[in-house]
Scaffold this motif. Structure first.
Motif, PDB file in Angstrom:
ATOM      1  N   PRO A   1      38.561  82.521  34.674  1.00 18.46           N
ATOM      2  CA  PRO A   1      39.595  83.275  33.959  1.00 18.46           C
ATOM      3  C   PRO A   1      40.724  83.759  34.873  1.00 18.46           C
ATOM      4  N   TYR A   2      40.492  83.817  36.184  1.00 17.33           N
ATOM      5  CA  TYR A   2      41.505  84.345  37.104  1.00 17.33           C
ATOM      6  C   TYR A   2      42.706  83.421  37.258  1.00 17.33           C
ATOM      7  N   HIS A   3      42.515  82.150  37.025  1.00 19.53           N
ATOM      8  CA  HIS A   3      43.590  81.188  37.230  1.00 19.53           C
ATOM      9  C   HIS A   3      44.404  80.917  35.972  1.00 19.53           C
ATOM     10  N   ARG A   4      44.009  81.448  34.844  1.00 19.41           N
ATOM     11  CA  ARG A   4      44.668  81.119  33.572  1.00 19.41           C
ATOM     12  C   ARG A   4      46.127  81.540  33.531  1.00 19.41           C
ATOM     13  N   THR A   5      46.429  82.717  34.045  1.00 25.03           N
ATOM     14  CA  THR A   5      47.820  83.180  34.034  1.00 25.03           C
ATOM     15  C   THR A   5      48.699  82.239  34.846  1.00 25.03           C
ATOM     16  N   LEU A   6      48.224  81.824  36.001  1.00 27.64           N
ATOM     17  CA  LEU A   6      48.980  80.886  36.827  1.00 27.64           C
ATOM     18  C   LEU A   6      49.185  79.573  36.076  1.00 27.64           C
ATOM     19  N   GLU A   7      48.129  79.046  35.458  1.00 31.55           N
ATOM     20  CA  GLU A   7      48.236  77.802  34.701  1.00 31.55           C
ATOM     21  C   GLU A   7      49.275  77.922  33.596  1.00 31.55           C
ATOM     22  N   GLU A   8      49.218  79.017  32.849  1.00 32.48           N
ATOM     23  CA  GLU A   8      50.136  79.212  31.728  1.00 32.48           C
ATOM     24  C   GLU A   8      51.584  79.298  32.212  1.00 32.48           C
ATOM     25  N   ARG A   9      51.813  80.003  33.299  1.00 30.57           N
ATOM     26  CA  ARG A   9      53.176  80.145  33.810  1.00 30.57           C
ATOM     27  C   ARG A   9      53.719  78.838  34.373  1.00 30.57           C
ATOM     28  N   LEU A  10      52.873  78.082  35.059  1.00 31.09           N
ATOM     29  CA  LEU A  10      53.317  76.781  35.560  1.00 31.09           C
ATOM     30  C   LEU A  10      53.648  75.842  34.400  1.00 31.09           C
ATOM     31  N   ALA A  11      52.802  75.847  33.371  1.00 29.86           N
ATOM     32  CA  ALA A  11      53.043  74.998  32.203  1.00 29.86           C
ATOM     33  C   ALA A  11      54.325  75.411  31.485  1.00 29.86           C
ATOM     34  N   ALA A  12      54.600  76.714  31.430  1.00 29.96           N
ATOM     35  CA  ALA A  12      55.786  77.212  30.730  1.00 29.96           C
ATOM     36  C   ALA A  12      57.085  76.718  31.369  1.00 29.96           C
ATOM     37  N   VAL A  13      57.062  76.518  32.675  1.00 28.17           N
ATOM     38  CA  VAL A  13      58.276  76.037  33.354  1.00 28.17           C
ATOM     39  C   VAL A  13      58.227  74.535  33.631  1.00 28.17           C
ATOM     40  N   GLY A  14      57.183  73.865  33.129  1.00 26.46           N
ATOM     41  CA  GLY A  14      57.116  72.412  33.224  1.00 26.46           C
ATOM     42  C   GLY A  14      56.590  71.851  34.521  1.00 26.46           C
ATOM     43  N   ILE A  15      55.851  72.639  35.279  1.00 27.26           N
ATOM     44  CA  ILE A  15      55.275  72.158  36.533  1.00 27.26           C
ATOM     45  C   ILE A  15      53.866  71.647  36.247  1.00 27.26           C
ATOM     46  N   PRO A  16      53.596  70.362  36.528  1.00 29.94           N
ATOM     47  CA  PRO A  16      52.264  69.826  36.256  1.00 29.94           C
ATOM     48  C   PRO A  16      51.211  70.460  37.158  1.00 29.94           C
ATOM     49  N   LEU A  17      50.001  70.538  36.653  1.00 27.15           N
ATOM     50  CA  LEU A  17      48.909  71.203  37.357  1.00 27.15           C
ATOM     51  C   LEU A  17      47.669  70.319  37.300  1.00 27.15           C
ATOM     52  N   VAL A  18      46.980  70.221  38.408  1.00 25.97           N
ATOM     53  CA  VAL A  18      45.723  69.487  38.465  1.00 25.97           C
ATOM     54  C   VAL A  18      44.672  70.420  39.027  1.00 25.97           C
ATOM     55  N   LYS A  19      43.568  70.566  38.290  1.00 30.02           N
ATOM     56  CA  LYS A  19      42.444  71.347  38.804  1.00 30.02           C
ATOM     57  C   LYS A  19      41.480  70.364  39.471  1.00 30.02           C
ATOM     58  N   VAL A  20      41.104  70.681  40.694  1.00 24.32           N
ATOM     59  CA  VAL A  20      40.235  69.808  41.478  1.00 24.32           C
ATOM     60  C   VAL A  20      38.880  70.468  41.628  1.00 24.32           C
ATOM     61  N   ASN A  21      37.847  69.680  41.451  1.00 24.85           N
ATOM     62  CA  ASN A  21      36.491  70.165  41.655  1.00 24.85           C
ATOM     63  C   ASN A  21      36.330  70.506  43.140  1.00 24.85           C
ATOM     64  N   PRO A  22      35.946  71.750  43.455  1.00 23.64           N
ATOM     65  CA  PRO A  22      35.818  72.144  44.862  1.00 23.64           C
ATOM     66  C   PRO A  22      34.846  71.269  45.651  1.00 23.64           C
ATOM     67  N   ARG A  23      33.782  70.817  45.009  1.00 28.70           N
ATOM     68  CA  ARG A  23      32.811  69.963  45.706  1.00 28.70           C
ATOM     69  C   ARG A  23      33.449  68.629  46.084  1.00 28.70           C
ATOM     70  N   GLN A  24      34.253  68.068  45.165  1.00 29.34           N
ATOM     71  CA  GLN A  24      34.921  66.806  45.468  1.00 29.34           C
ATOM     72  C   GLN A  24      35.940  66.986  46.593  1.00 29.34           C
ATOM     73  N   ALA A  25      36.650  68.092  46.564  1.00 25.49           N
ATOM     74  CA  ALA A  25      37.628  68.359  47.625  1.00 25.49           C
ATOM     75  C   ALA A  25      36.925  68.510  48.976  1.00 25.49           C
ATOM     76  N   ARG A  26      35.794  69.189  48.978  1.00 28.33           N
ATOM     77  CA  ARG A  26      35.030  69.364  50.221  1.00 28.33           C
ATOM     78  C   ARG A  26      34.524  68.026  50.740  1.00 28.33           C
ATOM     79  N   ARG A  27      34.015  67.200  49.841  1.00 24.41           N
ATOM     80  CA  ARG A  27      33.525  65.879  50.260  1.00 24.41           C
ATOM     81  C   ARG A  27      34.660  65.010  50.789  1.00 24.41           C
ATOM     82  N   PHE A  28      35.834  65.146  50.181  1.00 26.01           N
ATOM     83  CA  PHE A  28      36.997  64.413  50.688  1.00 26.01           C
ATOM     84  C   PHE A  28      37.315  64.863  52.108  1.00 26.01           C
TER      85      PHE A  28
END
Length: 81
Positions: A1-28
Motif C-alpha cells: 500500500p505504500y507505493h500506491r500514491t507514487l503509482e497513481e501520481r506517475l500514471a496521472a502525468v503519463g509516466i510508465p511504471l514497471v513493478k519488479v519482483n525483488p527476488r528477480q532483481a536480486r537474482r539478476f
C-alpha cells in the motif's frame, strides 16, 4: 500500500511504471556479479535490468482492484490460520 500514491501520481502525468519482483532483481544482480548493497549500485542494476530485459509496463490498478486484492489476501490468510 505504500507505493500506491507514487503509482497513481506517475500514471496521472503519463509516466510508465514497471513493478519488479525483488527476488528477480536480486537474482539478476547475482548473475551479473554486482551484489554491493548501496542505493547507487541498486539503482544502476535496476536500470540495467530494465534496459536488458525490457519488462512490460502495466496500467495502475484502480482503488476497487486494490481493495479487492486486500480482501482476497486477508481471506487467504484466514483460511491458512
Amino acid at each position: 500500500p505504500y507505493h500506491r500514491t507514487l503509482e497513481e501520481r506517475l500514471a496521472a502525468v503519463g509516466i510508465p511504471l514497471v513493478k519488479v519482483n525483488p527476488r528477480q532483481a536480486r537474482r539478476f544482480a547475482e548473475a551479473t556479479g554486482k551484489l554491493a548493497k548501496t542505493d547507487r549500485v541498486d539503482a544502476l542494476m535496476l536500470a540495467r535490468y530494465g534496459a536488458l530485459l525490457d519488462p512490460v509496463a502495466r496500467p495502475v490498478r484502480t482503488d476497487l482492484q486494490n481493495r479487492l486484492a486486500e480482501l482476497v489476501a486477508a481471506r487467504r490468510s484466514l483460511m491458512r490460520d
